[in-house]
Design a protein around this motif. Structure first.
Motif, PDB file in Angstrom:
ATOM      1  N   GLU A   1      33.558  28.466  58.891  1.00 29.16           N
ATOM      2  CA  GLU A   1      33.093  28.638  57.507  1.00 29.16           C
ATOM      3  C   GLU A   1      33.885  29.732  56.799  1.00 29.16           C
ATOM      4  O   GLU A   1      34.274  29.583  55.635  1.00 29.16           O
ATOM      5  CB  GLU A   1      31.603  28.992  57.499  1.00 29.16           C
ATOM      6  CG  GLU A   1      30.687  27.845  57.878  1.00 29.16           C
ATOM      7  CD  GLU A   1      29.239  28.292  57.974  1.00 29.16           C
ATOM      8  OE1 GLU A   1      28.359  27.560  57.467  1.00 29.16           O
ATOM      9  OE2 GLU A   1      28.989  29.374  58.559  1.00 29.16           O
ATOM     10  N   ALA A   2      34.118  30.843  57.500  1.00 27.97           N
ATOM     11  CA  ALA A   2      34.869  31.946  56.906  1.00 27.97           C
ATOM     12  C   ALA A   2      36.289  31.511  56.567  1.00 27.97           C
ATOM     13  O   ALA A   2      36.822  31.857  55.498  1.00 27.97           O
ATOM     14  CB  ALA A   2      34.898  33.141  57.853  1.00 27.97           C
ATOM     15  N   GLU A   3      36.890  30.722  57.442  1.00 26.36           N
ATOM     16  CA  GLU A   3      38.253  30.259  57.203  1.00 26.36           C
ATOM     17  C   GLU A   3      38.296  29.288  56.028  1.00 26.36           C
ATOM     18  O   GLU A   3      39.199  29.336  55.183  1.00 26.36           O
ATOM     19  CB  GLU A   3      38.799  29.588  58.462  1.00 26.36           C
ATOM     20  CG  GLU A   3      40.262  29.197  58.390  1.00 26.36           C
ATOM     21  CD  GLU A   3      41.185  30.395  58.268  1.00 26.36           C
ATOM     22  OE1 GLU A   3      42.207  30.282  57.539  1.00 26.36           O
ATOM     23  OE2 GLU A   3      40.897  31.429  58.877  1.00 26.36           O
ATOM     24  N   ALA A   4      37.295  28.405  55.953  1.00 32.13           N
ATOM     25  CA  ALA A   4      37.271  27.421  54.876  1.00 32.13           C
ATOM     26  C   ALA A   4      37.040  28.074  53.515  1.00 32.13           C
ATOM     27  O   ALA A   4      37.648  27.686  52.518  1.00 32.13           O
ATOM     28  CB  ALA A   4      36.185  26.379  55.150  1.00 32.13           C
ATOM     29  N   LYS A   5      36.161  29.076  53.466  1.00 35.21           N
ATOM     30  CA  LYS A   5      35.825  29.716  52.191  1.00 35.21           C
ATOM     31  C   LYS A   5      36.772  30.831  51.805  1.00 35.21           C
ATOM     32  O   LYS A   5      37.063  31.032  50.621  1.00 35.21           O
ATOM     33  CB  LYS A   5      34.390  30.261  52.255  1.00 35.21           C
ATOM     34  CG  LYS A   5      33.322  29.195  52.349  1.00 35.21           C
ATOM     35  CD  LYS A   5      31.925  29.818  52.354  1.00 35.21           C
ATOM     36  CE  LYS A   5      30.845  28.757  52.370  1.00 35.21           C
ATOM     37  NZ  LYS A   5      29.485  29.350  52.362  1.00 35.21           N
TER      38      LYS A   5
ATOM     39  N   GLY B   1      39.820  31.804  53.771  1.00 33.28           N
ATOM     40  CA  GLY B   1      41.043  31.859  54.560  1.00 33.28           C
ATOM     41  C   GLY B   1      42.199  32.478  53.795  1.00 33.28           C
ATOM     42  O   GLY B   1      43.001  33.235  54.351  1.00 33.28           O
ATOM     43  N   TYR B   2      42.288  32.180  52.497  1.00 35.91           N
ATOM     44  CA  TYR B   2      43.380  32.716  51.683  1.00 35.91           C
ATOM     45  C   TYR B   2      43.313  34.235  51.603  1.00 35.91           C
ATOM     46  O   TYR B   2      44.342  34.920  51.585  1.00 35.91           O
ATOM     47  CB  TYR B   2      43.332  32.113  50.277  1.00 35.91           C
ATOM     48  CG  TYR B   2      42.046  32.363  49.524  1.00 35.91           C
ATOM     49  CD1 TYR B   2      41.932  33.426  48.647  1.00 35.91           C
ATOM     50  CD2 TYR B   2      40.948  31.526  49.701  1.00 35.91           C
ATOM     51  CE1 TYR B   2      40.749  33.660  47.955  1.00 35.91           C
ATOM     52  CE2 TYR B   2      39.764  31.747  49.019  1.00 35.91           C
ATOM     53  CZ  TYR B   2      39.672  32.816  48.150  1.00 35.91           C
ATOM     54  OH  TYR B   2      38.500  33.044  47.487  1.00 35.91           O
ATOM     55  N   LEU B   3      42.090  34.792  51.579  1.00 34.88           N
ATOM     56  CA  LEU B   3      41.945  36.249  51.548  1.00 34.88           C
ATOM     57  C   LEU B   3      42.282  36.860  52.902  1.00 34.88           C
ATOM     58  O   LEU B   3      43.015  37.850  52.994  1.00 34.88           O
ATOM     59  CB  LEU B   3      40.514  36.619  51.148  1.00 34.88           C
ATOM     60  CG  LEU B   3      40.192  38.118  51.142  1.00 34.88           C
ATOM     61  CD1 LEU B   3      40.956  38.824  50.027  1.00 34.88           C
ATOM     62  CD2 LEU B   3      38.690  38.350  50.997  1.00 34.88           C
ATOM     63  N   LEU B   4      41.772  36.265  53.968  1.00 37.68           N
ATOM     64  CA  LEU B   4      42.044  36.772  55.314  1.00 37.68           C
ATOM     65  C   LEU B   4      43.536  36.723  55.623  1.00 37.68           C
ATOM     66  O   LEU B   4      44.099  37.658  56.217  1.00 37.68           O
ATOM     67  CB  LEU B   4      41.252  35.966  56.347  1.00 37.68           C
ATOM     68  CG  LEU B   4      39.726  36.065  56.251  1.00 37.68           C
ATOM     69  CD1 LEU B   4      39.066  35.057  57.174  1.00 37.68           C
ATOM     70  CD2 LEU B   4      39.259  37.474  56.587  1.00 37.68           C
TER      71      LEU B   4
ATOM     72  N   SER C   1      33.557  29.169  44.212  1.00 29.14           N
ATOM     73  CA  SER C   1      32.385  30.024  44.363  1.00 29.14           C
ATOM     74  C   SER C   1      32.614  31.078  45.436  1.00 29.14           C
ATOM     75  O   SER C   1      33.223  30.817  46.481  1.00 29.14           O
ATOM     76  CB  SER C   1      31.169  29.162  44.735  1.00 29.14           C
ATOM     77  OG  SER C   1      30.033  29.967  44.904  1.00 29.14           O
ATOM     78  N   THR C   2      32.140  32.306  45.171  1.00 31.24           N
ATOM     79  CA  THR C   2      32.188  33.387  46.159  1.00 31.24           C
ATOM     80  C   THR C   2      30.821  34.064  46.193  1.00 31.24           C
ATOM     81  O   THR C   2      30.099  34.056  45.205  1.00 31.24           O
ATOM     82  CB  THR C   2      33.257  34.437  45.800  1.00 31.24           C
ATOM     83  OG1 THR C   2      32.952  35.004  44.519  1.00 31.24           O
ATOM     84  CG2 THR C   2      34.635  33.814  45.764  1.00 31.24           C
ATOM     85  N   PRO C   3      30.448  34.680  47.322  1.00 31.24           N
ATOM     86  CA  PRO C   3      29.120  35.310  47.407  1.00 31.24           C
ATOM     87  C   PRO C   3      29.070  36.600  46.615  1.00 31.24           C
ATOM     88  O   PRO C   3      29.695  37.587  46.971  1.00 31.24           O
ATOM     89  CB  PRO C   3      28.969  35.573  48.917  1.00 31.24           C
ATOM     90  CG  PRO C   3      30.366  35.693  49.429  1.00 31.24           C
ATOM     91  CD  PRO C   3      31.202  34.788  48.590  1.00 31.24           C
ATOM     92  N   GLU C   4      28.315  36.610  45.525  1.00 30.99           N
ATOM     93  CA  GLU C   4      28.243  37.795  44.666  1.00 30.99           C
ATOM     94  C   GLU C   4      26.811  38.256  44.420  1.00 30.99           C
ATOM     95  O   GLU C   4      26.584  39.197  43.693  1.00 30.99           O
ATOM     96  CB  GLU C   4      28.916  37.499  43.315  1.00 30.99           C
ATOM     97  CG  GLU C   4      30.406  37.255  43.411  1.00 30.99           C
ATOM     98  CD  GLU C   4      31.209  38.540  43.475  1.00 30.99           C
ATOM     99  OE1 GLU C   4      30.614  39.618  43.375  1.00 30.99           O
ATOM    100  OE2 GLU C   4      32.433  38.447  43.627  1.00 30.99           O
TER     101      GLU C   4
END
Length: 429
Positions: free
Chosen positions: A397-401, A403-406, A80-83
């Motif tokens: 939270e940002a890293e968990a959701k 992290g792969y993008l960052l 899930s991603t925020p859309e």
């Protein structure tokens, strides 16, 4: 000539499927759905399918043969991603208690493709959003999704304009004149009370606050006294609008009540007065509410000026607000999505000014309907982390959701002078 019957019809058809058979009344929706095969045999439905095919063919020929875009399929089962809408969830058989989400858009995958070096991507993508049915929205839909690296927003808008010109010419035989008009979000709200104005009617809002502030009519004077404004909408050819339509229980009056509007005949023209609590009809701090009012005003304009206008109205609406503040959740919410880049000059300002930041986001509006939109993507880890923080995501939270993008923003496979595979995207719905 000999005719061989391959399969006889054993019962009466529920509705005509031949062009020669006139319909006395529209076919009920449930009847069409129960007999979908017959429904698709009707000439109108066949025409729709072929029209869609012609559009897809024009899109592919333009993007692949002339602009060197590569079609890439992105995953359907993902996280899930925020859309902006609810996800459709699919349970995982192999991992109890875990779920896949169906994509609302290929958002993050195409950003990663830009970083990977595939700098021109497109996909005719299936998207899924668990939301209520509306006239222009359904849970499962198809959109043209494209993204290009090393292009700024004006460059991608120019490319999309050429694509739209090709589609209009090849599919419906209409020649679009380029470049298309551009209007900022704030200008659209000030002049038309809507972020998707229909320019065919030319019904602009004019601020008349100074003329009505002492008029004695509390609806108007009160709005001005409280820091708001009153705007007028002049409807030409008012004699075409019957008096009964603007009286109580008239169709225009019914819509005007919802928008807090007042209509009056003046010299064979109709004047619509619109009191607002906001001095600018809608400001970045009240974008969500302003958008709703704008939709009501647009409906009023359409109802009062239905002349069957045939010319096309295509324009870009740019510089949308980056955030709105949610009082209930006590945090900022991304107006577009949290992967859109803020304007550089706004990014240099403190976080407590974020309510007035502008996003490098843009919509394509056709005859008062948003048919597509896009933005310049964030491509720096520090900027993305700052936006996540502003919308209330902790570092953990940002890293968990995401992290792969960052992480991928910091993986450089080649050297650049400024920026790194800055992706600019557009989706046509």
């Amino acid at each position: 000539m000999q005719i061989t019957v391959l399969n006889p019809v054993s019962q009466l058809l529920p509705f005509p499927v031949s062009e020669s058979e006139a319909l006395k009344e529209p076919i009920k929706e449930d009847t069409r759905m129960r007999n979908r095969v017959l429904d698709l045999r009707r000439p109108a439905m066949q025409s729709n399918l072929r029209l869609r095919h012609k559009m897809m063919r024009a899109i592919r020929r333009f993007l692949e043969d002339e602009e060197d875009f590569v079609e890439v399929e992105t995953p359907i089962l993902t996280r899930s991603t925020p859309e902006g809408a609810r996800d459709y969830l699919v349970p995982s058989r192999l991992t109890a208690g875990e779920w896949y989400a169906l994509p609302q858009s290929p958002q993050l995958f195409k950003q990663m493709l830009m970083v990977s070096g595939l700098d021109r991507y497109y996909q005719i993508a299936r998207c899924f959003r668990d939301e209520d049915l509306r006239a222009d929205r359904q849970p499962e839909f198809t959109q043209l999704d494209l993204e290009a690296a090393w292009m700024d927003a004006p460059a991608l808008q120019s490319l999309v304009e050429q694509l739209m010109q090709r589609i209009f010419k090849e599919v419906i035989g209409v020649e679009l004149q380029l470049p298309l008009q551009r209007m900022t979000w704030q200008e659209a709200m000030d002049r038309y009370g809507s972020d998707k104005p229909d320019l065919r009617y030319g019904l602009e809002h004019v601020d008349v606050s100074m003329h009505v502030k002492d008029c004695g009519f509390k609806v108007f004077s009160g709005a001005v006294a409280e820091g708001g404004c009153v705007k007028a909408i002049r409807v030409p050819a008012g004699k075409r609008v019957s008096n009964s339509r603007i009286k109580p229980k008239g169709d225009i009056a019914n819509e005007a009540v919802a928008g807090g509007s007042f209509w009056q005949f003046l010299a064979r023209e109709v004047l619509g007065l619109v009191p607002s609590q906001s001095p600018q009809q809608a400001s970045p701090s009240g974008g969500g509410k302003g958008k709703g009012k704008g939709q009501q005003h647009q409906q009023q304009q359409d109802s009062s000026e239905q002349q069957g206008c045939q010319r096309q109205s295509l324009l870009w609406v740019t510089d949308f607000p980056m955030f709105e503040y949610d009082e209930e959740q006590n945090r900022f919410i991304a107006m577009h999505h949290p992967f859109t880049a803020p304007h550089p000059e706004d990014l240099a300002r403190p976080d407590d000014t974020a309510v007035s930041w502008r996003a490098q986001a843009y919509d394509l509006v056709y005859n008062g309907v948003e048919i597509g939109g896009g933005s310049l993507r964030i491509y720096r880890r520090d900027v993305q982390a700052r936006v996540f923080s502003l919308i209330g995501l902790s570092k953990e939270e940002a890293e968990a959701k995401f992290g792969y993008l960052l992480d991928c923003f910091e993986v450089r496979t080649f050297n650049v002078v400024q920026g790194f595979a800055s992706g600019t995207d557009f989706s046509l719905r």
